[in-house]
Design a protein around this motif. Structure first.
Motif, PDB file in Angstrom:
ATOM      1  N   GLN A 188      12.044   3.638  -2.641  1.00  0.00           N
ATOM      2  CA  GLN A 188      11.190   3.716  -1.460  1.00  0.00           C
ATOM      3  C   GLN A 188      10.279   4.931  -1.461  1.00  0.00           C
ATOM      4  OE1 GLN A 188      10.190   1.913   1.339  1.00  0.00           O
ATOM      5  NE2 GLN A 188      11.028   0.399  -0.065  1.00  0.00           N
ATOM      6  N   LYS A 189      10.723   5.953  -2.133  1.00  0.00           N
ATOM      7  CA  LYS A 189      10.036   7.218  -1.938  1.00  0.00           C
ATOM      8  C   LYS A 189       9.939   7.988  -3.255  1.00  0.00           C
ATOM      9  CE  LYS A 189       9.778  10.382   1.835  1.00  0.00           C
ATOM     10  NZ  LYS A 189      10.434  10.848   3.040  1.00  0.00           N
ATOM     11  N   LEU A 190       8.837   8.696  -3.398  1.00  0.00           N
ATOM     12  CA  LEU A 190       8.661   9.536  -4.560  1.00  0.00           C
ATOM     13  C   LEU A 190       8.288  10.917  -4.030  1.00  0.00           C
ATOM     14  CD1 LEU A 190       6.615   8.368  -7.607  1.00  0.00           C
ATOM     15  CD2 LEU A 190       6.654  10.730  -6.844  1.00  0.00           C
ATOM     16  N   GLN A 191       9.114  11.899  -4.339  1.00  0.00           N
ATOM     17  CA  GLN A 191       8.858  13.244  -3.823  1.00  0.00           C
ATOM     18  C   GLN A 191       8.477  14.179  -4.961  1.00  0.00           C
ATOM     19  OE1 GLN A 191      12.708  13.982  -1.951  1.00  0.00           O
ATOM     20  NE2 GLN A 191      11.652  14.006   0.032  1.00  0.00           N
ATOM     21  N   ILE A 192       7.429  14.961  -4.745  1.00  0.00           N
ATOM     22  CA  ILE A 192       7.084  16.045  -5.671  1.00  0.00           C
ATOM     23  C   ILE A 192       7.154  17.324  -4.857  1.00  0.00           C
ATOM     24  CG2 ILE A 192       5.382  16.999  -7.248  1.00  0.00           C
ATOM     25  CD1 ILE A 192       4.134  14.210  -7.467  1.00  0.00           C
ATOM     26  N   GLU A 193       8.158  18.123  -5.142  1.00  0.00           N
ATOM     27  CA  GLU A 193       8.320  19.383  -4.412  1.00  0.00           C
ATOM     28  C   GLU A 193       8.116  20.535  -5.391  1.00  0.00           C
ATOM     29  OE1 GLU A 193      11.778  18.334  -1.225  1.00  0.00           O
ATOM     30  OE2 GLU A 193      12.367  18.467  -3.338  1.00  0.00           O
ATOM     31  N   GLY A 194       7.355  21.520  -4.948  1.00  0.00           N
ATOM     32  CA  GLY A 194       7.116  22.664  -5.813  1.00  0.00           C
ATOM     33  C   GLY A 194       7.327  23.960  -5.056  1.00  0.00           C
ATOM     34  N   ALA A 195       7.672  25.012  -5.803  1.00  0.00           N
ATOM     35  CA  ALA A 195       7.853  26.312  -5.169  1.00  0.00           C
ATOM     36  C   ALA A 195       6.514  26.918  -4.750  1.00  0.00           C
ATOM     37  CB  ALA A 195       8.584  27.250  -6.126  1.00  0.00           C
ATOM     38  N   SER A 196       5.428  26.383  -5.281  1.00  0.00           N
ATOM     39  CA  SER A 196       4.086  26.825  -4.905  1.00  0.00           C
ATOM     40  C   SER A 196       3.183  25.603  -4.975  1.00  0.00           C
ATOM     41  CB  SER A 196       3.580  27.883  -5.896  1.00  0.00           C
ATOM     42  OG  SER A 196       3.417  27.284  -7.175  1.00  0.00           O
ATOM     43  N   ALA A 197       1.958  25.769  -4.465  1.00  0.00           N
ATOM     44  CA  ALA A 197       1.005  24.646  -4.525  1.00  0.00           C
ATOM     45  C   ALA A 197       0.711  24.282  -5.981  1.00  0.00           C
ATOM     46  CB  ALA A 197      -0.279  25.032  -3.797  1.00  0.00           C
ATOM     47  N   ARG A 198       0.613  25.304  -6.838  1.00  0.00           N
ATOM     48  CA  ARG A 198       0.364  25.018  -8.258  1.00  0.00           C
ATOM     49  C   ARG A 198       1.521  24.231  -8.863  1.00  0.00           C
ATOM     50  NH1 ARG A 198      -0.232  30.063 -10.432  1.00  0.00           N
ATOM     51  NH2 ARG A 198       1.933  30.149 -11.097  1.00  0.00           N
ATOM     52  N   ALA A 199       2.744  24.579  -8.468  1.00  0.00           N
ATOM     53  CA  ALA A 199       3.904  23.866  -9.007  1.00  0.00           C
ATOM     54  C   ALA A 199       3.883  22.391  -8.583  1.00  0.00           C
ATOM     55  CB  ALA A 199       5.195  24.540  -8.550  1.00  0.00           C
TER      56      ALA A 199
ATOM     57  N   MET B  93       0.845  -1.205   0.000  1.00  0.00           N
ATOM     58  CA  MET B  93       0.000   0.000   0.000  1.00  0.00           C
ATOM     59  C   MET B  93       0.877   1.251   0.000  1.00  0.00           C
ATOM     60  SD  MET B  93      -3.126   0.968   0.003  1.00  0.00           S
ATOM     61  CE  MET B  93      -4.119  -0.395   0.609  1.00  0.00           C
ATOM     62  N   VAL B  94       0.588   2.149  -0.902  1.00  0.00           N
ATOM     63  CA  VAL B  94       1.366   3.384  -0.997  1.00  0.00           C
ATOM     64  C   VAL B  94       0.552   4.525  -0.406  1.00  0.00           C
ATOM     65  CG1 VAL B  94       2.421   5.029  -2.595  1.00  0.00           C
ATOM     66  CG2 VAL B  94       2.587   2.576  -3.043  1.00  0.00           C
ATOM     67  N   GLU B  95       1.232   5.347   0.391  1.00  0.00           N
ATOM     68  CA  GLU B  95       0.567   6.512   0.972  1.00  0.00           C
ATOM     69  C   GLU B  95       1.002   7.780   0.246  1.00  0.00           C
ATOM     70  OE1 GLU B  95       1.794   6.334   5.045  1.00  0.00           O
ATOM     71  OE2 GLU B  95       0.137   5.012   5.577  1.00  0.00           O
ATOM     72  N   ILE B  96       0.103   8.737   0.151  1.00  0.00           N
ATOM     73  CA  ILE B  96       0.458  10.073  -0.339  1.00  0.00           C
ATOM     74  C   ILE B  96       0.519  10.984   0.881  1.00  0.00           C
ATOM     75  CG2 ILE B  96      -0.090  11.966  -1.894  1.00  0.00           C
ATOM     76  CD1 ILE B  96      -1.940  10.185  -3.412  1.00  0.00           C
ATOM     77  N   ILE B  97       1.692  11.519   1.145  1.00  0.00           N
ATOM     78  CA  ILE B  97       1.837  12.417   2.293  1.00  0.00           C
ATOM     79  C   ILE B  97       1.738  13.852   1.785  1.00  0.00           C
ATOM     80  CG2 ILE B  97       3.337  13.140   4.182  1.00  0.00           C
ATOM     81  CD1 ILE B  97       4.767  10.347   3.680  1.00  0.00           C
ATOM     82  N   VAL B  98       0.800  14.593   2.334  1.00  0.00           N
ATOM     83  CA  VAL B  98       0.592  15.973   1.898  1.00  0.00           C
ATOM     84  C   VAL B  98       0.939  16.889   3.057  1.00  0.00           C
ATOM     85  CG1 VAL B  98      -1.056  17.602   0.957  1.00  0.00           C
ATOM     86  CG2 VAL B  98      -1.280  15.188   0.436  1.00  0.00           C
ATOM     87  N   GLU B  99       1.938  17.725   2.846  1.00  0.00           N
ATOM     88  CA  GLU B  99       2.333  18.649   3.905  1.00  0.00           C
ATOM     89  C   GLU B  99       1.483  19.903   3.859  1.00  0.00           C
ATOM     90  OE1 GLU B  99       6.454  19.595   3.801  1.00  0.00           O
ATOM     91  OE2 GLU B  99       7.069  17.618   4.526  1.00  0.00           O
TER      92      GLU B  99
ATOM     93  N   SER C 214       5.511   8.143   7.240  1.00  0.00           N
ATOM     94  CA  SER C 214       5.466   6.810   7.827  1.00  0.00           C
ATOM     95  C   SER C 214       6.500   5.945   7.115  1.00  0.00           C
ATOM     96  CB  SER C 214       4.064   6.222   7.677  1.00  0.00           C
ATOM     97  OG  SER C 214       3.905   5.718   6.377  1.00  0.00           O
ATOM     98  N   PRO C 215       6.843   4.774   7.674  1.00  0.00           N
ATOM     99  CA  PRO C 215       7.880   3.959   7.037  1.00  0.00           C
ATOM    100  C   PRO C 215       7.415   3.270   5.753  1.00  0.00           C
ATOM    101  CG  PRO C 215       7.078   2.895   9.054  1.00  0.00           C
ATOM    102  CD  PRO C 215       6.354   4.188   8.933  1.00  0.00           C
ATOM    103  N   LYS C 216       6.152   3.329   5.429  1.00  0.00           N
ATOM    104  CA  LYS C 216       5.657   2.666   4.215  1.00  0.00           C
ATOM    105  C   LYS C 216       6.132   3.406   2.962  1.00  0.00           C
ATOM    106  CE  LYS C 216       1.411   1.185   6.423  1.00  0.00           C
ATOM    107  NZ  LYS C 216       0.017   1.526   6.614  1.00  0.00           N
ATOM    108  N   PRO C 217       6.131   2.713   1.809  1.00  0.00           N
ATOM    109  CA  PRO C 217       6.451   3.426   0.571  1.00  0.00           C
ATOM    110  C   PRO C 217       5.485   4.602   0.413  1.00  0.00           C
ATOM    111  CG  PRO C 217       6.200   1.071   0.158  1.00  0.00           C
ATOM    112  CD  PRO C 217       5.770   1.319   1.577  1.00  0.00           C
TER     113      PRO C 217
END
Ligand SMILES: [Zn+2]
Length: 555
Positions: free
Chosen positions: A80-91, A1-7, A41-44
């Protein structure tokens, strides 16, 4: 199971929407359920976050910061991890759509996504650092047809990483078509974080023709007669009424960031002695160039006057004039600089569509546009090129991808801030290519055409790619505007070699598309080919939006 972590996501924010979109399309592709959580969390996991991404922390005052940084995003993919980082929420949302494209999704045509099916989704480790070449990446929504169509256009704009939607009610009086759909369309624009410019040909919106009976002096003098809807721009009472009505509109629609102030769609402008600064002399008419230049000085003064009034009441709003038809020329040396809260659109109406702005084969029409653009850029803080990437003339066939890419390469070199496209009809390959070239113009147009066809035309993608590249290559360099002249190339006054070329292609295109319609095993692709056949087979005014699925609103 993959989680989407939203900051740090507010529920209405584009970053929360990015998580929903990932969840939605991953489920459609693979059946897998992603879970959206707030903490690591430690999950993917897939992490969505807003970060300061510019290489050096800026020491400069905010007004010198590069506005393109707002759309900067990074993808970091490891096992293990997939990161999407943007300078803004739209990015971040742009990063999510980029990731989904890499997983095989296609955002080719508004309202008609291509979603491949897989048992499992896999992506190799990857680092992407993406930042757009142009700040203003815009497309019109015109005319405002169904609400479903407006929403699909905003959706396509975000998926293709453009950042502005230009709603054009072109209203006579208050823009009721916007008021009527605002409750439905605005949340869709906001959750994607898109900027909004609104208006079109709006002289008649802010001071409608209904004032003519009581105030004929508010309207343009042409051939000794005052006539609506074009305005007499040096008439102070009229300008007061116009500012009052614009303010009323902006109070009602605080979502609007740029409000248009275009001339009416025609050639009439006011020739009164004030507007033309005494140049017009009844006894000996001066050259038309002199009259128009004099008028243009009055026009810039007028735009600045309106902008100064709005700066007081609505300091975050810009005024959007269009340099087009009545004002289509270089800014005169005698005109003041354009005010800082003005966003100038520089239109290339009736350009040579199949010749680049600069280079071979040479087009005097295009070089003139480019020269004029530079004079306006020199005296304006904010400007963009208003192009015609979408079909504008029947039968709405316009293989323009090659020139679009070449032009955006030129415009990047010249530090142009951005480009927009009109939308009278729709040309899906042109818009798909334009959107990508607005991010990075140094790309191969043929690869972009291939990319579109691979995502959109399934088992006949190879034939569609070859055909499109052949059309593009055949028409490149010929004179003429879009499909103009294609339906009657022998008509006097229409020496449009591009139109004749398209007419000659017609029988072959009909045969070719019918053959592919018989060949494809994919029902979705067959529907797309049926639509692509329409402009060639009908060869009339009907298929303006031939590329779109049916967007009729339910009653
Ligand atoms: Zn006048």
């Amino acid at each position: 199971m993959v989680e989407i972590i939203v900051e740090d996501a507010q529920p209405e924010s584009p970053i929360a929407f990015a998580a929903q979109e990932l969840k939605r399309y991953v489920k459609q592709m693979s059946g897998a359920e992603l879970i959206v959580v707030r903490a690591s969390s430690p999950k993917p996991s897939i992490l969505l976050a807003i970060r300061q991404l510019s290489a050096h922390k800026s020491q400069k005052p905010p007004e010198l910061d590069d506005p393109r940084e707002e759309d900067h995003y990074r993808l970091n993919i490891d096992p293990q991890k997939l990161q999407i980082e943007g300078a803004s929420a739209r990015a971040v949302l742009f990063g999510a759509y980029d990731l989904l494209e890499r997983l095989g999704c296609g955002w080719c045509v508004p309202g008609d996504d291509s979603i491949p099916k897989h048992d499992t989704l896999q992506i190799a480790p990857l680092q992407v650092d993406a930042r757009p070449a142009f700040h203003y990446r815009m497309m019109l929504d015109f005319p405002l047809l169904s609400i479903a169509q407006s929403i699909a256009i905003s959706d396509w704009i975000a998926k293709n990483r453009l950042n502005w939607v230009h709603e054009c009610p072109n209203a006579h009086g208050e823009p009721k078509t916007w008021y009527d759909r605002r409750d439905r369309v605005l949340p869709e624009i906001k959750k994607r974080g898109l900027h909004l410019i609104l208006g079109g040909h709006t002289m008649r919106t802010w001071v409608p023709e209904t004032h003519f009976a009581s105030h004929p002096e508010w309207f343009a003098l042409q051939e000794s007669e005052r006539k609506p809807p074009t305005l007499c721009i040096t008439q102070p009472q009229m300008t007061g009424e116009l500012i009052k009505n614009m303010r009323h509109f902006l109070d009602r629609c605080p979502e609007v960031e740029v409000v248009d102030l275009w001339h009416t769609d025609g050639e009439v402008f006011c020739h009164c002695s004030n507007c033309t600064r005494g140049v017009v002399n009844e006894k000996q008419p001066p050259p038309a160039d002199a009259v128009q230049s004099a008028y243009l000085i009055s026009y810039v003064e007028w735009i600045n006057q309106v902008a100064a009034a709005l700066a007081k009441s609505h300091p975050n709003v810009m005024v959007g004039p269009l340099i087009y038809s009545q004002t289509d020329r270089a800014i005169p040396d005698g005109a003041p600089a354009v005010a800082d809260n003005v966003l100038v659109g520089l239109a290339h109406f009736f350009r040579d569509s199949y010749r680049p702005l600069i280079g071979e084969p040479k087009s005097a029409i295009n070089l003139r546009f480019l020269g004029n653009d530079l004079t306006w850029m020199g005296k304006s803080k904010h400007s963009y090129i208003y192009e015609y990437y979408n079909g504008w003339t029947a039968p709405y066939v316009y293989p323009g991808a090659q020139v679009i890419v070449a032009d955006l390469q030129t415009l990047q070199t010249l530090h142009v801030q951005g480009a927009s496209s009109d939308m009278y009809g729709y040309s899906p390959i042109n818009m798909y290519v334009a959107a990508r070239a607005l991010w990075s113009p140094n790309i191969d147009w043929k690869e972009l055409v291939r990319d579109f066809c691979n995502r959109y035309y399934g088992d006949v993608a190879e034939e569609m790619t070859t055909n499109e590249i052949r059309l593009e290559t055949g028409i490149f360099g010929l004179g003429g505007y879009q499909a103009n002249g294609a339906r009657a190339p022998e008509k006097p006054g229409a020496p449009l070699t591009s139109g004749r070329y398209l007419q000659n292609q017609r029988p072959g295109q009909i045969t070719f598309l019918k053959r592919l319609i018989d060949k494809t095993k994919n029902q979705e692709v067959r529907m797309r080919l049926d639509r692509a056949l329409k402009p060639w087979s009908l060869w009339n005014d009907e298929p303006r939006f031939w590329a779109f699925p049916d967007f009729a609103d339910p009653n």
